[in-house]
Design an enzyme around this catalytic site. Structure first.
Site: not given
Ligand code: ACO
Length: 430
Positions: A307, A364
Site C-alpha cells: 500500500h 482488497d
Molecule cells: N508484489 C510484489 N512486489 C511488490 C508489491 C507487490 N504487490 N508491491 C510493491 N512491491 C515491491 C516493488 O517491486 C519494489 O521492490 P524493489 O524495491 O525491489 O524495487 C518495492 O516493493 C516498493 O514498491 P513501490 O512500487 O515503490 O511501492 P508503492 O508504495 O509505490 O506501491 C502499491 C504501492 C501500488 C499498492 C503496490 O504495493 C502494488 O502495486 N500493490 C499491488 C496492487 C494492489 O494491491 N493495490 C491495492 C492497494 S489498496 C487500495 O487501493 C484500496
C-alpha cells in the site's frame, strides 16, 4: 510552537506560514508563493501537496491508523454499522437513536429510482461494465431533481439528496448486475436493512426470495464500512475538484465513480481475483507465481499486497481477514482460488522479500475473497467499493460546500511544449 520555514530564492528570503493539524501533522502554506516570487511548485501525483483542510478522516500510514471523525476504524467495525458510520462521516457526530431512525427512514424512502430510469438501463449493451452503468446512471438520476441543477447549491435539500444518492447507488448497482446477466430487476424492499436489501435485489428471483444469511450480510456491511472513506485519495479528490466548480452532488459523485474505476485505485480488488484465476489456470498452487514475483519476471506483483500509505499494516485488512475466515467457515466453501489465496498469504507473510519491503495484505486481498465466496461476480467488485465509498464522497462534497474559503480547483503547470512559431499553410507542410 510552529516551526519557522524560510524559502531562499537567489538570496531573497520568503518566510512561509506553517499550519499544524489536530494530529500534529505539519504543512507549509505556499498559497502566496506565486504572487510574491513568480515561482510555482511541481508535485506530480500531489504526493506532498495538501489540497484542503479536512475534518473527516485521519490516516497515519506508518502506524497503521485509520479514523473516521476521530473514531478508530476497528472500534467502528466492531460496534457500528455502515448506515450509522455513513451518518457519522457526513454529519460529523454519531447519531442519536432518533437521528439514526430518521436517517434510515430517509434512505428507505429514497431507495426507488424514478420509474423511467428503467429505459436508460435498456440502452446499455450486455457487454457494458457495471462501473460505466453506475457512473452514467448516477448522473442521469440528477435530471429528475430540478433543484439539483438550479446552479445554487444552497437551494438544494441536502439531507434528502445525500440519502437519495447513498440509497440509490445500491439500487442502480443491483439493476446493473441484473441487466448484465439478463435477469429481470428486483425492486428494493422497505422492510430490509441497507445491506440485506442490496443482497435481496442482487440475488432474489421473481417470486423466490434469496436466503439472507446474517453472517454474509454482516460481512458485506463490514466491507462497505471499511471502504466508506480514505482521506484525499484519487476518487475523493476528484469529487472535491468537481464540487469546487459548484457542480451538483450527483455530478460530482458520478465523477468519483469514474476515478475509482481504474485498476490502480478501486479496480485492484478485481485484479486480485484475476490473478488467482490465472495462477489456477496454470496449474500452480501459488509457489511458482511467488517465485516469479520475487524474481520480478514480467514485473509481476502479488496483487492485494502492499500500500502506498500503510507501511506497517493496513488496519482494514486486519479486520476484514477475521470476517473472511468466519464467512469461509460458515459457507464450508471449497474453492480452489480460495485455497491459492490462503497459500499465497501464508508464504508471503513469512518470506524475506515481502517482509523487507513491508508488503502486507491490503483490504482488497480479503474483500475480493469474501465477495467471491458470497457469489458476487468479479466485475462487480469495484461497484461494491463505490457503494461503500459514497458516504465519504458525500461528506467531502458537503465540506467543500460549507467551506467559505473554498476556491475552484485550478492547478498550474510547467509548460514544456513548443514556443511561439508561425502557422504553416497545408501545402507547405512536410
Ligand atoms: N508484489 C510484489 N512486489 C511488490 C508489491 C507487490 N504487490 N508491491 C510493491 N512491491 C515491491 C516493488 O517491486 C519494489 O521492490 P524493489 O524495491 O525491489 O524495487 C518495492 O516493493 C516498493 O514498491 P513501490 O512500487 O515503490 O511501492 P508503492 O508504495 O509505490 O506501491 C502499491 C504501492 C501500488 C499498492 C503496490 O504495493 C502494488 O502495486 N500493490 C499491488 C496492487 C494492489 O494491491 N493495490 C491495492 C492497494 S489498496 C487500495 O487501493 C484500496
Amino acid at each position: 510552537m510552529n516551526k519557522k520555514v524560510e524559502l531562499n530564492i537567489d538570496g531573497k528570503v520568503l518566510e512561509l506560514p506553517t499550519i499544524t493539524g489536530s494530529e500534529g501533522e505539519e504543512g507549509m502554506d505556499i498559497s502566496a508563493l506565486r504572487s510574491k516570487t513568480g515561482f510555482i511548485t511541481l508535485d506530480p501525483g500531489y504526493g506532498n501537496t495538501g489540497s484542503c483542510k479536512s475534518a473527516i478522516t485521519f490516516i497515519d500510514g506508518e502506524k497503521g491508523i485509520l479514523r473516521y471523525r476521530g473514531y478508530d476504524i476497528a472500534e467502528l467495525a466492531e460496534k457500528s454499522s455502515f448506515v450509522e458510520t455513513a451518518y457519522l462521516l457526513i454529519y460529523g457526530e454519531l447519531p442519536t437513536a432518533t437521528e439514526l431512525a430518521e436517517f434510515s427512514t430517509l434512505l428507505t424512502e429514497n431507495q426507488m429510482l424514478h420509474e423511467s430510469m428503467r429505459f436508460h438501463f435498456e440502452g446499455f449493451p450486455h457487454t457494458a461494465h457495471p462501473m460505466a452503468i453506475l457512473s452514467a446512471m448516477i448522473n442521469a438520476a440528477s435530471s429528475y431533481y430540478p433543484d439539483l441543477a438550479s446552479g445554487d447549491n444552497r437551494e438544494m435539500n441536502f439531507p434528502h439528496h445525500a440519502a437519495r444518492l447513498i440509497s440509490q447507488i445500491r439500487t442502480i448497482a443491483a439493476f446493473a448486475y441484473r441487466k448484465a446477466h439478463d435477469l429481470p430487476p428486483i425492486y428494493p424492499r422497505s422492510t430490509l436493512d441497507y445491506t440485506a436489501n442490496f443482497l435481496h435485489m442482487m440475488f432474489s428471483q421473481p417470486g423466490e426470495d434469496c436466503e439472507l444469511n446474517p453472517e454474509i450480510v454482516k460481512a458485506l456491511d463490514l466491507i462497505f464500512l471499511l471502504h466508506a472513506d480514505h482521506e484525499q485519495n484519487c476518487s475523493t479528490s476528484t469529487v472535491r475538484t468537481v464540487a469546487s466548480s459548484r457542480a451538483n452532488l450527483f455530478a460530482s459523485a458520478s465523477a468519483g465513480v469514474c476515478a475509482l474505476w481504474g485498476p490502480l485505485h478501486g479496480g485492484a480488488n478485481q485484479a486480485v481475483l484475476e490473478m488467482l484465476e490465472e495462477i489456477h489456470q496454470e496449474g500452480d498452487d501459488g509457489t511458482k507465481f511467488l517465485t516469479e514475483v520475487k524474481n520480478k519476471v514480467g514485473n509481476r506483483r502479488l496483487m492485494g499486497f502492499g500500500h502506498r500509505v500503510y507501511k506497517s499494516f493496513d488496519p482494514r485488512a486486519v479486520i476484514i481477514k477475521q470476517q473472511c475466515d468466519k464467512v469461509l467457515a460458515q459457507l464450508h466453501k471449497s474453492d480452489p482460488l480460495l485455497e491459492i489465496a490462503k497459500k499465497l498469504e501464508e508464504i508471503a507473510l513469512n518470506d524475506e522479500y515481502f517482509i523487507a519491503r513491508k508488503l502486507y495484505p491490503n483490504v482488497d486481498f480479503y474483500s475480493g475473497i469474501i465477495m467471491r465466496a458470497i457469489g458476487i461476480p468479479t466485475d462487480m467488485f469495484t461497484v461494491m467499493f463505490a457503494i461503500g465509498r459514497m458516504p465519504g464522497w458525500v461528506a467531502n462534497y458537503k465540506e467543500v460546500m460549507e467551506d467559505t474559503d473554498s476556491r475552484i480547483v485550478r492547478p498550474r503547470q510547467i509548460y514544456t511544449g513548443a514556443t511561439l512559431r508561425p502557422f504553416v499553410p497545408l501545402d507547405k507542410r512536410a
